[in-house]
Write a protein that holds these residues in place. Sequence first.
Motif, PDB file in Angstrom:
ATOM      1  N   LEU A 114      50.999 -18.191  45.202  1.00  0.00           N
ATOM      2  CA  LEU A 114      50.898 -17.349  44.015  1.00  0.00           C
ATOM      3  C   LEU A 114      51.977 -16.281  43.985  1.00  0.00           C
ATOM      4  N   HIS A 115      52.565 -16.109  42.800  1.00  0.00           N
ATOM      5  CA  HIS A 115      53.527 -15.026  42.558  1.00  0.00           C
ATOM      6  C   HIS A 115      52.815 -14.054  41.632  1.00  0.00           C
ATOM      7  N   SER A 116      52.172 -13.044  42.214  1.00  0.00           N
ATOM      8  CA  SER A 116      51.289 -12.183  41.438  1.00  0.00           C
ATOM      9  C   SER A 116      51.176 -10.819  42.093  1.00  0.00           C
ATOM     10  N   ALA A 117      51.517  -9.766  41.347  1.00  0.00           N
ATOM     11  CA  ALA A 117      51.362  -8.410  41.855  1.00  0.00           C
ATOM     12  C   ALA A 117      49.888  -8.052  42.013  1.00  0.00           C
ATOM     13  N   ARG A 118      49.030  -8.585  41.144  1.00  0.00           N
ATOM     14  CA  ARG A 118      47.593  -8.316  41.270  1.00  0.00           C
ATOM     15  C   ARG A 118      47.061  -8.882  42.580  1.00  0.00           C
ATOM     16  N   VAL A 119      47.495 -10.079  42.926  1.00  0.00           N
ATOM     17  CA  VAL A 119      47.092 -10.658  44.207  1.00  0.00           C
ATOM     18  C   VAL A 119      47.658  -9.826  45.351  1.00  0.00           C
ATOM     19  N   GLY A 120      48.886  -9.346  45.179  1.00  0.00           N
ATOM     20  CA  GLY A 120      49.485  -8.484  46.197  1.00  0.00           C
ATOM     21  C   GLY A 120      48.691  -7.201  46.405  1.00  0.00           C
ATOM     22  N   ARG A 121      48.192  -6.621  45.315  1.00  0.00           N
ATOM     23  CA  ARG A 121      47.375  -5.409  45.443  1.00  0.00           C
ATOM     24  C   ARG A 121      46.067  -5.714  46.168  1.00  0.00           C
ATOM     25  N   SER A 122      45.484  -6.878  45.901  1.00  0.00           N
ATOM     26  CA  SER A 122      44.263  -7.272  46.605  1.00  0.00           C
ATOM     27  C   SER A 122      44.543  -7.493  48.087  1.00  0.00           C
ATOM     28  N   LEU A 123      45.716  -8.029  48.384  1.00  0.00           N
ATOM     29  CA  LEU A 123      46.102  -8.229  49.782  1.00  0.00           C
ATOM     30  C   LEU A 123      46.232  -6.889  50.510  1.00  0.00           C
ATOM     31  N   GLU A 124      46.866  -5.925  49.855  1.00  0.00           N
ATOM     32  CA  GLU A 124      47.022  -4.612  50.463  1.00  0.00           C
ATOM     33  C   GLU A 124      45.669  -3.915  50.631  1.00  0.00           C
ATOM     34  N   ALA A 125      44.778  -4.078  49.659  1.00  0.00           N
ATOM     35  CA  ALA A 125      43.440  -3.499  49.775  1.00  0.00           C
ATOM     36  C   ALA A 125      42.697  -4.110  50.960  1.00  0.00           C
ATOM     37  N   MET A 126      42.863  -5.417  51.144  1.00  0.00           N
ATOM     38  CA  MET A 126      42.228  -6.088  52.282  1.00  0.00           C
ATOM     39  C   MET A 126      42.708  -5.503  53.604  1.00  0.00           C
ATOM     40  N   ARG A 127      44.026  -5.308  53.721  1.00  0.00           N
ATOM     41  CA  ARG A 127      44.584  -4.737  54.949  1.00  0.00           C
ATOM     42  C   ARG A 127      43.975  -3.359  55.240  1.00  0.00           C
ATOM     43  N   GLN A 128      43.884  -2.531  54.215  1.00  0.00           N
ATOM     44  CA  GLN A 128      43.357  -1.179  54.400  1.00  0.00           C
ATOM     45  C   GLN A 128      41.884  -1.199  54.788  1.00  0.00           C
ATOM     46  N   LEU A 129      41.120  -2.094  54.157  1.00  0.00           N
ATOM     47  CA  LEU A 129      39.684  -2.149  54.430  1.00  0.00           C
ATOM     48  C   LEU A 129      39.389  -2.717  55.817  1.00  0.00           C
ATOM     49  N   LEU A 130      40.245  -3.613  56.304  1.00  0.00           N
ATOM     50  CA  LEU A 130      39.998  -4.238  57.601  1.00  0.00           C
ATOM     51  C   LEU A 130      40.600  -3.476  58.777  1.00  0.00           C
ATOM     52  N   THR A 131      41.495  -2.563  58.503  1.00  0.00           N
ATOM     53  CA  THR A 131      42.122  -1.818  59.608  1.00  0.00           C
ATOM     54  C   THR A 131      41.105  -1.130  60.511  1.00  0.00           C
ATOM     55  N   PRO A 132      40.048  -0.509  59.963  1.00  0.00           N
ATOM     56  CA  PRO A 132      39.049   0.099  60.870  1.00  0.00           C
ATOM     57  C   PRO A 132      38.322  -0.920  61.750  1.00  0.00           C
ATOM     58  N   HIS A 133      38.422  -2.218  61.396  1.00  0.00           N
ATOM     59  CA  HIS A 133      37.729  -3.262  62.152  1.00  0.00           C
ATOM     60  C   HIS A 133      38.703  -4.106  62.981  1.00  0.00           C
ATOM     61  N   LYS A 134      39.899  -3.604  63.207  1.00  0.00           N
ATOM     62  CA  LYS A 134      40.946  -4.422  63.813  1.00  0.00           C
ATOM     63  C   LYS A 134      40.647  -4.831  65.250  1.00  0.00           C
ATOM     64  N   ARG A 135      39.718  -4.156  65.909  1.00  0.00           N
ATOM     65  CA  ARG A 135      39.352  -4.539  67.273  1.00  0.00           C
ATOM     66  C   ARG A 135      38.360  -5.703  67.298  1.00  0.00           C
ATOM     67  N   TYR A 136      37.798  -6.022  66.134  1.00  0.00           N
ATOM     68  CA  TYR A 136      36.892  -7.166  66.044  1.00  0.00           C
ATOM     69  C   TYR A 136      37.743  -8.430  65.968  1.00  0.00           C
ATOM     70  N   PRO A 137      37.550  -9.408  66.868  1.00  0.00           N
ATOM     71  CA  PRO A 137      38.475 -10.547  66.954  1.00  0.00           C
ATOM     72  C   PRO A 137      38.705 -11.291  65.636  1.00  0.00           C
ATOM     73  N   SER A 138      37.658 -11.549  64.899  1.00  0.00           N
ATOM     74  CA  SER A 138      37.820 -12.282  63.636  1.00  0.00           C
ATOM     75  C   SER A 138      38.615 -11.478  62.619  1.00  0.00           C
ATOM     76  N   ALA A 139      38.388 -10.160  62.591  1.00  0.00           N
ATOM     77  CA  ALA A 139      39.148  -9.306  61.678  1.00  0.00           C
ATOM     78  C   ALA A 139      40.605  -9.234  62.112  1.00  0.00           C
ATOM     79  N   ALA A 140      40.828  -9.168  63.429  1.00  0.00           N
ATOM     80  CA  ALA A 140      42.202  -9.133  63.938  1.00  0.00           C
ATOM     81  C   ALA A 140      42.950 -10.404  63.555  1.00  0.00           C
ATOM     82  N   LEU A 141      42.260 -11.535  63.595  1.00  0.00           N
ATOM     83  CA  LEU A 141      42.898 -12.798  63.226  1.00  0.00           C
ATOM     84  C   LEU A 141      43.314 -12.798  61.754  1.00  0.00           C
ATOM     85  N   VAL A 142      42.442 -12.309  60.881  1.00  0.00           N
ATOM     86  CA  VAL A 142      42.776 -12.227  59.453  1.00  0.00           C
ATOM     87  C   VAL A 142      43.930 -11.263  59.224  1.00  0.00           C
ATOM     88  N   LEU A 143      43.910 -10.138  59.901  1.00  0.00           N
ATOM     89  CA  LEU A 143      45.016  -9.176  59.764  1.00  0.00           C
ATOM     90  C   LEU A 143      46.328  -9.748  60.271  1.00  0.00           C
TER      91      LEU A 143
END
Length: 327
Positions: A291-320
């Motif tokens: 996908l070439h989409s800024a909206r998708v890019g914003r959702s991707l960045e939101a995902m990174r921010q929301l998962l950062t506090p969980h980065k020590r959790y193995p499954s979250a680390a894999l997604v990050l």
Amino acid sequence: MAVGVYSLTALTLPVIPGVAGPHGRATAPAAAAPLRARIEQMDAMVRRFSDAAKAHGGGAVHHGLAGYLHRPVAGWLHTPAPEPVHHQLLAGAARLTLLLGTMTADDGHDALAQHYHLTATRMAADAEDTALFAIALRTMATHASDLGHHTRGVLHLSEHAADTARRSSRSVRAYTQAHLATAAAHHDRHTALTALGAAERLHEQADSLPGPFTAYPLAALHYQRAQTLGALGDRTGAVGAYTAALRLRTPAERHANALTRAALAESLLAQGHLDVALAHWSCFLDDCPHLHSARVGRSLEAMRQLLTPHKRYPSAALVLDRASLLR
């Protein structure tokens, strides 16, 4: 125009005049058959470009649509034609321009997208096409909401779209009522739920031909319902509506699938369901490279921010880690 700034104050509304048509257009009649063939071609191109954007995002195809509008469509609008035929040409061009605005917004060029939306709205007014005019107003309100603007002005624009659509098909009325519900959810709960109920009833009664400007898919209605319920604080209801929307999406709707999965994952995480959210974000990441989409890019960045506090959790680390490869 690409370096301009999106402006809420620019959302000035034209009115549908009693006599339409751009100033200076030649009025001598021309052969109707070639003109009607052009109208049919524009309708076909709306479907083709819409399908391409659904699969690949607006950024992948909006330059092609801009070129088609520049040449040959702009020339066709200056072709001498009987008034009813010219109105159909104008309406066809307005649909293409409205679609171009939505694609351009999806590519992150919001000021230019606003310019296209306003241009399409004025063409719909010149064509005296009230249904298309209502759709254009709703599209402008949706763009503003997607950018995080939930002002009274955006609510009034949504109300104007719904009011303009009152004599249109049930699909168009459902489409405008659904966004009125989302806009009103930031101001008045009763108004939001009333509009949402109206949208659902109208959709149940609708009988329209499939197409970007004729049908309102049930998946899209569920997505709007999720946004409304989420804004009202009903996270459980929002999760249910996003899930229903996702269930109805087809594989060809990769763009909508990605945005729906991202929104669903955010809602699930807000309820504390980290593992289920991660499963949806993993599927979201599968779609991102296509996908070439800024909206998708914003959702991707939101995902990174929301998962950062969980980065020590193995499954979250894999997604990050997977997300870090997407730049």
